[in-house]
Design a protein around this motif. Structure first.
Motif, mmCIF file in Angstrom:
data_model
loop_
_atom_site.group_PDB
_atom_site.id
_atom_site.type_symbol
_atom_site.label_atom_id
_atom_site.label_comp_id
_atom_site.label_asym_id
_atom_site.label_seq_id
_atom_site.Cartn_x
_atom_site.Cartn_y
_atom_site.Cartn_z
ATOM 1 N N LEU A 74 9.501 7.047 -8.002
ATOM 2 C CA LEU A 74 10.034 6.261 -7.033
ATOM 3 C C LEU A 74 11.536 5.738 -7.242
ATOM 4 C CD1 LEU A 74 7.209 3.373 -6.638
ATOM 5 C CD2 LEU A 74 7.589 5.432 -5.277
ATOM 6 N N GLU A 75 11.978 6.132 -8.471
ATOM 7 C CA GLU A 75 13.542 5.986 -8.667
ATOM 8 C C GLU A 75 14.182 6.955 -7.974
ATOM 9 O OE1 GLU A 75 13.926 5.664 -12.848
ATOM 10 O OE2 GLU A 75 12.932 4.037 -13.192
ATOM 11 N N LEU A 76 13.350 8.245 -7.453
ATOM 12 C CA LEU A 76 14.487 9.057 -6.822
ATOM 13 C C LEU A 76 15.171 8.631 -5.504
ATOM 14 C CD1 LEU A 76 11.584 12.075 -7.077
ATOM 15 C CD2 LEU A 76 13.685 11.868 -8.180
ATOM 16 N N PHE A 85 7.444 7.076 1.272
ATOM 17 C CA PHE A 85 7.120 8.337 1.247
ATOM 18 C C PHE A 85 7.130 9.237 -0.052
ATOM 19 C CE2 PHE A 85 9.258 8.165 5.651
ATOM 20 C CZ PHE A 85 8.138 8.759 6.367
ATOM 21 N N LEU A 86 7.742 8.645 -0.985
ATOM 22 C CA LEU A 86 7.694 9.114 -2.462
ATOM 23 C C LEU A 86 6.080 8.791 -2.951
ATOM 24 C CD1 LEU A 86 11.155 8.487 -3.905
ATOM 25 C CD2 LEU A 86 10.186 10.658 -3.513
ATOM 26 N N ILE A 87 5.428 7.779 -2.700
ATOM 27 C CA ILE A 87 4.230 7.290 -3.258
ATOM 28 C C ILE A 87 3.316 8.532 -2.605
ATOM 29 C CG2 ILE A 87 2.214 5.715 -2.847
ATOM 30 C CD1 ILE A 87 4.386 3.391 -2.776
ATOM 31 N N SER A 88 3.420 8.805 -1.286
ATOM 32 C CA SER A 88 2.572 9.747 -0.684
ATOM 33 C C SER A 88 2.802 11.130 -1.504
ATOM 34 C CB SER A 88 2.437 9.988 0.574
ATOM 35 O OG SER A 88 3.798 10.321 1.396
ATOM 36 N N VAL A 135 3.358 -2.254 -3.585
ATOM 37 C CA VAL A 135 3.581 -1.643 -2.617
ATOM 38 C C VAL A 135 4.212 -2.683 -1.532
ATOM 39 C CG1 VAL A 135 2.422 -0.181 -0.575
ATOM 40 C CG2 VAL A 135 1.886 0.358 -2.957
ATOM 41 N N ALA A 136 3.316 -3.757 -1.346
ATOM 42 C CA ALA A 136 3.621 -4.933 -0.469
ATOM 43 C C ALA A 136 5.178 -5.342 -0.499
ATOM 44 C CB ALA A 136 2.688 -6.119 -0.440
ATOM 45 N N ALA A 137 5.661 -5.285 -1.927
ATOM 46 C CA ALA A 137 6.880 -5.583 -2.181
ATOM 47 C C ALA A 137 7.934 -4.749 -1.784
ATOM 48 C CB ALA A 137 7.135 -6.023 -3.646
ATOM 49 N N ILE A 138 7.358 -3.384 -1.719
ATOM 50 C CA ILE A 138 8.426 -2.371 -1.263
ATOM 51 C C ILE A 138 8.380 -2.459 0.340
ATOM 52 C CG2 ILE A 138 8.504 0.140 -0.888
ATOM 53 C CD1 ILE A 138 7.324 0.623 -3.797
ATOM 54 N N ILE A 139 7.364 -2.677 0.891
ATOM 55 C CA ILE A 139 7.292 -3.044 2.239
ATOM 56 C C ILE A 139 8.110 -4.128 2.959
ATOM 57 C CG2 ILE A 139 6.006 -3.369 4.498
ATOM 58 C CD1 ILE A 139 3.455 -1.868 2.924
ATOM 59 N N GLU A 140 7.984 -5.047 2.102
ATOM 60 C CA GLU A 140 8.882 -6.315 2.402
ATOM 61 C C GLU A 140 10.396 -6.203 2.415
ATOM 62 O OE1 GLU A 140 6.979 -9.215 -0.159
ATOM 63 O OE2 GLU A 140 5.333 -9.492 1.139
ATOM 64 N N ILE A 188 -0.960 9.518 5.772
ATOM 65 C CA ILE A 188 -0.254 8.468 5.353
ATOM 66 C C ILE A 188 1.474 8.423 5.709
ATOM 67 C CG2 ILE A 188 0.765 7.246 3.366
ATOM 68 C CD1 ILE A 188 -1.996 7.329 2.112
ATOM 69 N N ASP A 189 2.023 9.798 5.520
ATOM 70 C CA ASP A 189 3.311 9.991 6.041
ATOM 71 C C ASP A 189 3.365 9.713 7.725
ATOM 72 O OD1 ASP A 189 3.936 10.671 3.644
ATOM 73 O OD2 ASP A 189 3.994 12.911 3.832
ATOM 74 N N GLN A 190 2.502 10.329 8.335
ATOM 75 C CA GLN A 190 2.545 10.127 9.724
ATOM 76 C C GLN A 190 2.345 8.610 9.968
ATOM 77 O OE1 GLN A 190 -0.255 12.389 12.022
ATOM 78 N NE2 GLN A 190 0.200 14.168 10.678
#
Length: 198
Positions: A74-76, A85-88, A135-140, A188-190
């Protein structure tokens, strides 16, 4: 520098974690553990109170290793939407990676502990909640940065993403076919592109 006792503890966990992960708690005997480590039962119990304590420590050890790999992936990118997108992307190659761990620890230990060990199950639930919170924090963060739609319920989508990933892991392992993992990550990407992107 680690003491001899600390090194022994790490050695036990490194050796035993994939066995617990692959065979499950009930199916892993103390003789499996002593045989794999080459240590006596006394040496094992000198480091861990009982088999349950060892199983919980082994689960935490495996999860920590897994989370470290996800975090570095995720640091990328600093962009919240890119992190999704990095998670998927990470899970698209998860099958080969997780085989080295003896399978997916969250799925394997979760299913195994569900009917057999409430304390172990409690630890699995804590890990799932932690993953979903992250994941929720990333979305927020993405909503705040204007990259993700303000209409999005962060926790709802975090749970949905996690459910899709865990389902894909189950099917990939059960059918021994990476199609399920790759296809779900494309879905997921879509979803990120069509539903989350601002």
């Amino acid at each position: 520098m680690q003491t001899k006792a600390e090194l022994t503890k790490v050695f036990i966990l490194e050796t035993v974690a994939p066995i617990f992960n692959k065979n499950g708690y009930a199916a892993t005997s103390m003789s499996d553990i002593t045989k794999a480590t080459g240590l006596t039962k006394g040496a094992i119990y000198g480091n861990f109170k009982n088999k349950e304590a060892l199983a919980i420590s082994a689960f935490k050890f495996t999860v920590k290793r897994l989370m470290k790999h996800i975090s570095s992936h995720l640091e990328l990118s600093d962009s919240p939407i890119q992190k999704l997108f990095l998670i998927s992307d990470f899970y698209g190659n998860y099958y080969d990676f997780s085989k080295k761990l003896g399978g997916c620890p969250v799925l394997n230990i979760g299913v195994d502990a569900n009917n057999q060990n409430t304390l172990l199950l409690k630890n699995v639930k804590m890990v799932i909640e932690k993953i979903q919170d992250q994941v929720a924090a990333i979305i927020e963060n993405g909503i705040e940065a204007g990259e993700i739609s303000t209409e999005i319920n962060a926790m709802q989508y975090a749970k949905r993403l996690d459910t899709m990933i865990q389902g894909a892991i189950f099917m990939t392992y059960t059918m021994d076919d990476e199609f399920y993992m790759k296809d779900t990550m494309n879905q997921i990407d879509q979803m990120i592109h069509n539903e989350l992107k601002a």
